[in-house]
Design a protein around this motif. Structure first.
Motif, short mmCIF file in Angstrom:
data_model
loop_
_atom_site.label_atom_id
_atom_site.label_comp_id
_atom_site.label_asym_id
_atom_site.label_seq_id
_atom_site.Cartn_x
_atom_site.Cartn_y
_atom_site.Cartn_z
N THR A 87 -11.52 11.53 49.04
CA THR A 87 -12.48 11.59 47.93
C THR A 87 -11.76 11.52 46.59
O THR A 87 -12.18 10.81 45.67
N ILE A 88 -10.68 12.27 46.48
CA ILE A 88 -9.92 12.30 45.22
C ILE A 88 -9.39 10.91 44.88
O ILE A 88 -9.50 10.46 43.73
N THR A 89 -8.85 10.23 45.87
CA THR A 89 -8.30 8.88 45.63
C THR A 89 -9.40 7.93 45.19
O THR A 89 -9.22 7.14 44.25
N ASP A 90 -10.55 7.99 45.85
CA ASP A 90 -11.68 7.11 45.50
C ASP A 90 -12.16 7.38 44.07
O ASP A 90 -12.36 6.44 43.29
N VAL A 91 -12.37 8.65 43.74
CA VAL A 91 -12.87 8.99 42.40
C VAL A 91 -11.85 8.65 41.33
O VAL A 91 -12.20 8.19 40.24
N SER A 92 -10.57 8.83 41.64
CA SER A 92 -9.52 8.56 40.65
C SER A 92 -9.48 7.10 40.22
O SER A 92 -9.01 6.77 39.13
N LYS A 93 -9.98 6.21 41.07
CA LYS A 93 -9.96 4.78 40.77
C LYS A 93 -10.99 4.40 39.71
O LYS A 93 -10.88 3.34 39.08
N CYS A 95 -12.33 6.76 37.25
CA CYS A 95 -12.39 7.60 36.06
C CYS A 95 -11.02 7.73 35.41
O CYS A 95 -10.00 7.32 35.99
N HIS A 96 -11.00 8.28 34.21
CA HIS A 96 -9.76 8.41 33.45
C HIS A 96 -8.86 9.49 34.03
O HIS A 96 -7.65 9.30 34.18
N ARG A 97 -9.46 10.64 34.37
CA ARG A 97 -8.69 11.75 34.91
C ARG A 97 -9.55 12.52 35.92
O ARG A 97 -10.77 12.54 35.82
N ILE A 98 -8.88 13.13 36.88
CA ILE A 98 -9.57 13.99 37.84
C ILE A 98 -9.10 15.43 37.64
O ILE A 98 -7.95 15.67 37.26
N VAL A 99 -10.01 16.36 37.88
CA VAL A 99 -9.71 17.78 37.69
C VAL A 99 -9.68 18.44 39.06
O VAL A 99 -10.66 18.41 39.80
N LEU A 100 -8.55 19.05 39.39
CA LEU A 100 -8.38 19.70 40.68
C LEU A 100 -8.20 21.20 40.50
O LEU A 100 -7.36 21.63 39.71
N GLY A 101 -8.99 21.96 41.23
CA GLY A 101 -8.89 23.41 41.15
C GLY A 101 -8.53 24.01 42.49
O GLY A 101 -7.38 24.31 42.78
N THR A 102 -9.52 24.14 43.36
CA THR A 102 -9.32 24.78 44.66
C THR A 102 -8.20 24.11 45.45
O THR A 102 -7.30 24.79 45.98
N LEU A 103 -8.20 22.79 45.54
CA LEU A 103 -7.18 22.10 46.33
C LEU A 103 -5.78 22.36 45.78
O LEU A 103 -4.82 22.48 46.55
N SER A 109 0.98 20.39 49.59
CA SER A 109 1.54 19.14 50.13
C SER A 109 0.69 17.94 49.70
O SER A 109 1.23 16.91 49.27
N ILE A 110 -0.64 18.08 49.79
CA ILE A 110 -1.51 16.99 49.32
C ILE A 110 -1.37 16.84 47.80
O ILE A 110 -1.35 15.72 47.28
N LEU A 111 -1.25 17.95 47.12
CA LEU A 111 -1.10 17.90 45.66
C LEU A 111 0.15 17.11 45.26
O LEU A 111 0.12 16.28 44.35
N GLN A 112 1.25 17.36 45.96
CA GLN A 112 2.50 16.64 45.67
C GLN A 112 2.33 15.15 45.93
O GLN A 112 2.81 14.31 45.16
N LYS A 113 1.63 14.81 47.01
CA LYS A 113 1.39 13.40 47.34
C LYS A 113 0.55 12.73 46.26
O LYS A 113 0.83 11.60 45.84
N LEU A 114 -0.49 13.44 45.79
CA LEU A 114 -1.33 12.89 44.73
C LEU A 114 -0.55 12.71 43.44
O LEU A 114 -0.75 11.74 42.70
N LEU A 115 0.35 13.64 43.17
CA LEU A 115 1.19 13.54 41.97
C LEU A 115 2.03 12.27 42.00
O LEU A 115 2.12 11.55 40.99
N VAL A 116 2.60 11.98 43.16
CA VAL A 116 3.41 10.77 43.31
C VAL A 116 2.55 9.51 43.18
O VAL A 116 2.91 8.55 42.49
N ASN A 117 1.38 9.53 43.82
CA ASN A 117 0.53 8.33 43.87
C ASN A 117 -0.22 8.06 42.57
O ASN A 117 -0.42 6.90 42.19
N LEU A 118 -0.64 9.12 41.88
CA LEU A 118 -1.50 8.96 40.70
C LEU A 118 -0.78 9.20 39.38
O LEU A 118 -1.20 8.68 38.35
N GLY A 119 0.27 10.01 39.40
CA GLY A 119 0.97 10.35 38.17
C GLY A 119 0.40 11.60 37.52
O GLY A 119 -0.78 11.92 37.68
N SER A 120 1.22 12.30 36.77
CA SER A 120 0.83 13.61 36.23
C SER A 120 -0.28 13.52 35.19
O SER A 120 -1.09 14.45 35.06
#
Length: 235
Positions: A87-93, A95-103, A109-120
């Motif tokens: 879901t995060i990957t789909d929405v990130s495509k 919008c300008h930015r995504i906001v992550l809280g609970t995850l 581990s997923i957060l680190q992967k998203l950081l690499v794939n999407l950028g800080s």
């Protein structure tokens, strides 16, 4: 400092909750797209879209969010219920930015992967707290994690964008939590958006004095206690 109106979505309507309580809901519009267009026309720097149904695990307003994204040209950050990688990957495509809280607190581990794939710069970490201790899962779960400790850890990993909300202030019009905002804004490389409690133009001034990256306008904007134009003059 960015002026960022919030559009909180529940059951297809624009709403505001009192301290995040879905039982204390005020409905402001049945047409979120028109509200988004209005805030854009009034000079907003960015929009903050929150899917409250997804946050609470009771539904989704993603089709409406997509409609807004199709018709708005200013940057939009999307929050609420973004708790799985797909879901995060789909929405990130879209919008300008995504906001992550609970995850962000549940699965590093997923957060680190998203950081690499999407950028800080694409990811905003939502550090919602109650008196300096992080809360997750739509503010229903108290974690005992200290706010500043959490932010320092995210900064060390490579994140820099934060959305800071003291939930005891949200929807109250009682003024922002300047104490924790000040502490957060003093952290090196932290770009902090202040959310919760804004009631008048003086509050916006006070947030600006803490060197915040942005300020969320919610209930005060919907109840005409402040305008985007007034806030823009301050910042």
């Amino acid at each position: 400092m960015k002026v960022i109106p919030a559009i909180d979505l529940m059951n297809g309507q624009v709403v505001r909750l009192y301290k995040g309580d879905p039982k204390q809901k005020t409905v402001y519009s049945d047409n979120p797209v028109e509200v988004a267009k209005k805030w854009e026309a009034n000079g907003a720097d960015m929009l903050h879209l929150v899917d409250l149904d997804a946050t609470l695990g009771i539904g989704s307003n993603l089709p409406i969010i997509k409609k807004i994204l199709d018709q708005i040209s200013i940057p939009i950050q999307v929050a609420g219920g973004l708790r799985d990688e797909s879901t995060i990957t789909d929405v990130s495509k879209i919008c300008h930015r995504i906001v992550l809280g609970t995850l962000a607190f549940k699965d590093k581990s997923i957060l680190q992967k998203l950081l690499v794939n999407l950028g800080s710069k694409k990811i905003v970490i939502s550090v919602d707290h109650l008196d300096g201790e992080i809360v997750t899962h739509g503010w229903q779960n108290q974690t005992k994690i200290k706010l500043i400790d959490a932010m320092k850890e995210f900064l060390s990993i490579g994140f820099s964008e934060f959305l800071l909300t003291n939930i005891s202030k949200d929807g109250t019009l009682e003024g922002p939590d300047l104490e924790f905002l000040s502490q957060a804004c003093q952290l090196n490389n932290a770009h902090v958006i202040a959310s919760g409690g804004i009631s008048n133009i003086k509050d916006v001034q006070n947030v600006k004095q803490q060197n915040a990256f942005g300020v969320i306008l919610g209930k005060a904007l919907y109840e005409n206690k402040i305008s985007i134009q007034e806030a823009k003059q301050i910042v």
